[in-house]
Design a protein around this motif. Structure first.
Motif, PDB file in Angstrom:
ATOM      1  N   ALA A  29     -10.789   7.800  14.506  1.00  0.00           N
ATOM      2  CA  ALA A  29      -9.613   7.048  14.064  1.00  0.00           C
ATOM      3  C   ALA A  29      -9.963   5.566  13.946  1.00  0.00           C
ATOM      4  O   ALA A  29     -10.687   5.017  14.774  1.00  0.00           O
ATOM      5  N   TYR A  30      -9.430   4.945  12.903  1.00  0.00           N
ATOM      6  CA  TYR A  30      -9.697   3.535  12.632  1.00  0.00           C
ATOM      7  C   TYR A  30      -8.400   2.857  12.249  1.00  0.00           C
ATOM      8  O   TYR A  30      -7.433   3.502  11.846  1.00  0.00           O
ATOM      9  N   ALA A  81       2.095   0.303   8.735  1.00  0.00           N
ATOM     10  CA  ALA A  81       3.258  -0.337   9.343  1.00  0.00           C
ATOM     11  C   ALA A  81       3.110  -1.849   9.245  1.00  0.00           C
ATOM     12  O   ALA A  81       1.997  -2.379   9.356  1.00  0.00           O
ATOM     13  N   LEU A  82       4.228  -2.533   9.029  1.00  0.00           N
ATOM     14  CA  LEU A  82       4.264  -3.986   8.970  1.00  0.00           C
ATOM     15  C   LEU A  82       4.953  -4.475  10.238  1.00  0.00           C
ATOM     16  O   LEU A  82       6.107  -4.107  10.505  1.00  0.00           O
ATOM     17  N   ASP A  83       4.238  -5.279  11.044  1.00  0.00           N
ATOM     18  CA  ASP A  83       4.760  -5.698  12.332  1.00  0.00           C
ATOM     19  C   ASP A  83       4.384  -7.152  12.594  1.00  0.00           C
ATOM     20  O   ASP A  83       3.186  -7.463  12.711  1.00  0.00           O
ATOM     21  N   HIS A  84       5.370  -8.037  12.672  1.00  0.00           N
ATOM     22  CA  HIS A  84       5.169  -9.455  12.982  1.00  0.00           C
ATOM     23  C   HIS A  84       4.144 -10.117  12.061  1.00  0.00           C
ATOM     24  O   HIS A  84       3.264 -10.853  12.515  1.00  0.00           O
ATOM     25  N   GLY A  85       4.206  -9.852  10.775  1.00  0.00           N
ATOM     26  CA  GLY A  85       3.304 -10.482   9.818  1.00  0.00           C
ATOM     27  C   GLY A  85       1.925  -9.852   9.724  1.00  0.00           C
ATOM     28  O   GLY A  85       1.053 -10.383   9.057  1.00  0.00           O
ATOM     29  N   LEU A  86       1.729  -8.719  10.400  1.00  0.00           N
ATOM     30  CA  LEU A  86       0.451  -8.003  10.344  1.00  0.00           C
ATOM     31  C   LEU A  86       0.698  -6.623   9.751  1.00  0.00           C
ATOM     32  O   LEU A  86       1.578  -5.890  10.205  1.00  0.00           O
ATOM     33  N   LEU A  87      -0.079  -6.287   8.738  1.00  0.00           N
ATOM     34  CA  LEU A  87      -0.015  -4.965   8.128  1.00  0.00           C
ATOM     35  C   LEU A  87      -1.084  -4.099   8.774  1.00  0.00           C
ATOM     36  O   LEU A  87      -2.271  -4.421   8.714  1.00  0.00           O
ATOM     37  N   HIS A  88      -0.673  -3.013   9.424  1.00  0.00           N
ATOM     38  CA  HIS A  88      -1.596  -2.088  10.084  1.00  0.00           C
ATOM     39  C   HIS A  88      -1.706  -0.836   9.225  1.00  0.00           C
ATOM     40  O   HIS A  88      -0.699  -0.183   8.941  1.00  0.00           O
ATOM     41  N   VAL A  89      -2.929  -0.487   8.819  1.00  0.00           N
ATOM     42  CA  VAL A  89      -3.185   0.733   8.062  1.00  0.00           C
ATOM     43  C   VAL A  89      -4.070   1.620   8.932  1.00  0.00           C
ATOM     44  O   VAL A  89      -5.189   1.248   9.269  1.00  0.00           O
ATOM     45  N   ASP A  90      -3.529   2.780   9.310  1.00  0.00           N
ATOM     46  CA  ASP A  90      -4.261   3.705  10.173  1.00  0.00           C
ATOM     47  C   ASP A  90      -5.018   4.711   9.333  1.00  0.00           C
ATOM     48  O   ASP A  90      -4.476   5.290   8.388  1.00  0.00           O
ATOM     49  N   LEU A  91      -6.284   4.915   9.686  1.00  0.00           N
ATOM     50  CA  LEU A  91      -7.166   5.828   8.975  1.00  0.00           C
ATOM     51  C   LEU A  91      -7.679   6.888   9.939  1.00  0.00           C
ATOM     52  O   LEU A  91      -7.821   6.628  11.136  1.00  0.00           O
TER      53      LEU A  91
END
Length: 158
Positions: free
Chosen positions: A48-49, A115-125
């Protein structure tokens, strides 16, 4: 600057063309990659990344994520509403310019979510290796002579 000629390797390999194109990219033969927006790539598990992109000032409507031909593309474009009055900045340090960031994904890596959280876009791979490609143990028969099974045709001939 050093230059490596990979042409002889192209002729003697089959199926590794993507590997050599990635080597060409890494050697700097193509245009340098942009530095905006900043990002992190972290390993969150064995397979997972997570890619985290700093997208301050962008909403989920301003961002798009696309996967095509093993390439993850994240685009951001600020849409100015007609009802919104453009502010008169005395200093503008937060960049809200349009961007496009590409990530080359390895084989069998797919996007699990974003997910977009507090100005950070997290993309889970996640890397999902097919069963046929996973290593497996092959038992070794220890020293026993192979068994011969006689058929009825062999018995009648004797």
């Amino acid at each position: 600057m050093r230059s490596f000629d990979l042409a002889p390797l192209y002729r003697s390999t089959v199926g590794f063309d993507r590997l050599f194109s990635m080597l060409d990219q890494a050697s700097g033969l193509e245009a340098p990659s942009p530095t905006y927006p900043p990002y992190n790539i972290e390993r969150t598990g064995e397979n997972a990344y997570r890619i985290t992109v700093a997208v301050a000032g962008f909403t989920d409507k301003d961002l798009s994520i696309e996967v095509k031909e093993q390439a993850l593309t994240i685009r951001g474009e600020k849409t100015a509403g007609e009802a919104e009055a453009k502010p008169d900045y005395l200093h503008q340090g937060i960049a809200a310019r349009a961007f496009e960031r590409r990530f080359q994904l390895a084989d069998h890596v797919s996007v699990k979510g974003a997910a977009l959280d507090h100005g950070l876009l997290h993309v889970d791979l996640v890397r999902e290796i097919p069963e046929a490609m996973k290593p497996r143990q092959i038992p070794i028969n220890g020293g026993a002579a192979p068994r011969v099974i006689e058929s009825s045709a062999n018995r009648q001939a004797a």
